[in-house]
Design an enzyme around this catalytic site. Structure first.
Site, PDB file in Angstrom:
ATOM      1  N   LYS A 104       0.851  -1.191   0.000  1.00 50.84           N
ATOM      2  CA  LYS A 104       0.000   0.000   0.000  1.00 50.84           C
ATOM      3  C   LYS A 104       0.888   1.243   0.000  1.00 50.84           C
ATOM      4  CE  LYS A 104      -3.905   2.067   2.499  1.00 50.84           C
ATOM      5  NZ  LYS A 104      -4.786   1.995   3.686  1.00 50.84           N
ATOM      6  N   SER A 115      -9.851   2.185   2.639  1.00 56.66           N
ATOM      7  CA  SER A 115      -8.908   2.871   1.795  1.00 56.66           C
ATOM      8  C   SER A 115      -7.906   1.969   1.066  1.00 56.66           C
ATOM      9  CB  SER A 115      -8.125   3.885   2.637  1.00 56.66           C
ATOM     10  OG  SER A 115      -7.306   3.237   3.578  1.00 56.66           O
ATOM     11  N   SER A 128     -10.365  -0.074   6.823  1.00 58.48           N
ATOM     12  CA  SER A 128      -9.699   0.091   5.530  1.00 58.48           C
ATOM     13  C   SER A 128      -9.016  -1.151   4.976  1.00 58.48           C
ATOM     14  CB  SER A 128      -8.664   1.218   5.615  1.00 58.48           C
ATOM     15  OG  SER A 128      -9.301   2.467   5.533  1.00 58.48           O
TER      16      SER A 128
END
Lengths: 492, 95
Positions: free
Chosen positions: A78, A158, A182
């Site tokens: 990420k 997210s 997330s």
């Protein structure tokens, strides 16, 4: 042999150890998949050269019989994790050209154990969002499609890029971060497994901060076992993060015994929210039946403050974000927009660098921390957070884990809910309470909606008892036999 | 409690955040909606409830007070938008 991109991480690890394929072959297959999946917009940066050189180093080690726990395993990271010399944007214009001169502890741990970097993954800006649509680099497309429709769906957020990459078979596993859901929400939206460990299990050092009392890194992969393998490498005390816990890291994979006889599973009545869809109720009941059939004892519990978790979360997270994001001032790193005075430079830089949702949260956070409102909002929310944590404490006097749905529904079309922040926030209604209480929680794909989209079930456990959560998740996974594949799958 | 345009301007100033006029007007409605929504916490009696300070109970860790990093001036400045002579450069703050 299964195609390398369709293996689980555990299968690939075993095939590499037996020298049935090389790390280079595995990396090449995944790099081709990453390229084929470009329309999904899951990656912000691809690092093929790095991947191949890391894979070659892994092959040398494997040849000498010196393979480490993740030797040669291609992963996506990420874009919230700082990676030395590789752009780390946090999904923001503010950090468009930021190349860290250091490595986050979690990613350093992964490389220490032999993993291979495929690239960095798209995400909601500064991890603020539940759709991945707030990214300055565009939304991530979910590889799934509803039956009979070609409408593009969100991958969730997210950690949307992390979820889409795993679901589309571009990576054997990815890292995510979870502040209010997330990891778990995008995992549920894309039919994969995602785990948020206990707060403090993984070091936050080198992860771009959003809400420091909630942020926690965790693994995303296509099986519970794969998440257990990744979590072991990611975890551990770090002197550079005073909130990381000094506890030995267990071999989480060993927790997957498949035996949950006598395990007490709590079903919180407050999660049966108004308007819950019939398909979700059915899935939840199915999960209850699966665990009961495997020998678990099902117990009704109450978490009375559940409905207050979301507003509490938005006060606490926004307050911490407004403070954390004060560091983007155009001086030390990131974007700078010149102004006539220092203050004008700050304002112009931050006005141009932050997107709409980030600004909204900074303003909310600034407001609830400002003189006259601190007690009414921020302190009140911290008190309610205590009550929410107490609810869980009381529940664990009766049960070992808690079973709930992960999200209120399946993935929604890209662009929807954008004008209504509260409707967007409601995506996290089932995931936020465990975040506020710092507890480990996992989402397991458990079935398909009537439209043929994946739905997840969530298991929550006691702080630092990831093993029980993983053990129960393994049983759930085995019972669910979730073998459906998304409409788009990269690679052969 | 309700937020007006003046309040939006004030908190934007506190946050050192330039907000376009059109956006500021939209934010009045959005912030009021969000604040109205979080106000439901007022329903709860929290008298005597300690505000949470740490989600996982633990004692404050201490470490040896020793230097762990070598001179990393160039690494620290590597991402600076503007630097000179080993320092960050900012607009003039003293007349």
């Amino acid at each position: 042999m299964t195609s390398p991109t369709h293996m689980t991480l555990a299968q690939a690890r075993d095939a590499l150890a037996k020298r049935e394929m090389s790390a280079r072959e595995l990396a090449e297959a995944h790099l081709a998949a990453v390229e084929a999946a470009r329309p999904l917009n899951a990656f912000t940066v691809e690092t093929p050269e790095k991947a191949l050189s890391m894979a070659e180093a892994s092959d040398e080690r494997l040849a000498k019989g010196e393979g480490r726990p993740l030797e040669g395993i291609p992963l996506g990271i990420k874009d919230l994790f700082c990676t030395e010399g590789v752009a780390s944007t946090a999904g923001s214009r503010m950090l468009k050209d930021f190349k860290p001169t250091y490595e986050s502890t979690v990613t350093a741990n992964l490389w220490r154990d032999g993993a291979v970097l495929l690239g960095k993954l798209n995400m909601d800006e500064f991890a603020m969002g539940s759709s991945n649509m707030t990214s300055a680099y565009g939304g991530v497309e979910n590889p799934w499609r509803a039956e009979g429709s070609d409408k593009k769906l969100v991958a969730g957020g997210s950690s949307g890029g992390s979820a889409a990459a795993v679901a589309a078979r571009c990576a054997l596993g990815t890292t995510g971060t979870d502040t209010g859901g997330s990891i778990r929400q995008p995992a549920a939206f894309t039919g994969i497994v995602g785990m948020k460990p206990t707060y403090g299990r993984c070091s936050r050092w080198g992860i771009v901060s959003f809400a420091s009392s909630l942020d926690q890194a965790g693994p995303m992969a296509r099986s519970v076992r794969d998440c257990a393998i990744l979590l072991r490498s990611m975890s551990g005390h770090d002197p550079k993060d005073s909130t990381s816990i000094e506890q030995p890291v267990p071999d989480f994979e060993k927790a997957l015994t498949g035996d949950i006889r006598g395990l007490k599973v709590g079903i919180p009545k407050e999660y049966r929210v108004d308007g819950m869809s019939e398909e979700l109720e059915r899935l939840w009941q199915q999960g209850i039946d699966w665990l009961r059939a495997a020998g678990a004892e099902i117990i009704d519990i109450s978490l009375p403050h559940t409905s207050y978790a979301l507003p509490t979360y938005y006060i606490v997270a926004s307050a911490e974000a407004s403070s954390n994001l004060a560091r983007y001032d155009g001086v030390r790193y990131g974007l700078r927009v010149e102004g006539d005075s220092l203050d004008e430079m700050y304002e112009a830089t931050r006005g141009a660098g932050f997107g709409r949702e980030v600004k909204r949260r900074i303003l909310i956070g600034t407001y609830v921390l400002s003189a006259g409102y601190y007690d009414a909002y921020y302190n009140k929310a911290r008190q309610v957070r205590t009550l929410i944590a107490r609810d869980f404490g009381q529940a664990y006097e009766k049960v070992d884990v808690i079973l709930t749905p992960t999200t209120p529904g399946p993935a929604f079309p890209m662009g929807e809910k954008m004008d209504d922040p509260i409707a967007m926030y409601l995506n996290d209604v089932f995931t936020v309470p465990a975040s506020l209480a710092g507890q480990p929680a996992i989402s397991v794909p458990a079935g398909l909606s009537e439209q043929g989209l994946p739905l997840g079930l969530q298991l929550i456990g006691r702080a630092f008892d990831e093993q029980t959560v993983l053990r129960a998740a393994g049983v759930l996974e085995e019972a669910a036999q979730f073998t459906a594949e998304p409409a788009f799958v990269a690679g052969a | 409690m309700s937020v007006d345009l003046g309040t939006v301007r004030h908190i934007a100033k506190l946050a050192r955040l330039h907000v376009e006029q059109e956006q500021a007007e939209a934010l009045v409605g959005e912030l009021n909606k969000i604040l109205g929504w979080v106000e439901q916490l007022g329903e709860l009696d929290t008298t005597g409830v300690p505000p949470m300070t740490s989600v996982v109970e633990r004692s404050q860790p201490l470490r040896e007070d020793v230097v762990t990093e070598e001179d990393s001036n160039s690494a620290v400045l590597a991402n600076a938008p503007d630097s000179a002579h080993g320092f960050f450069v900012v607009p003039k703050v003293v007349e």
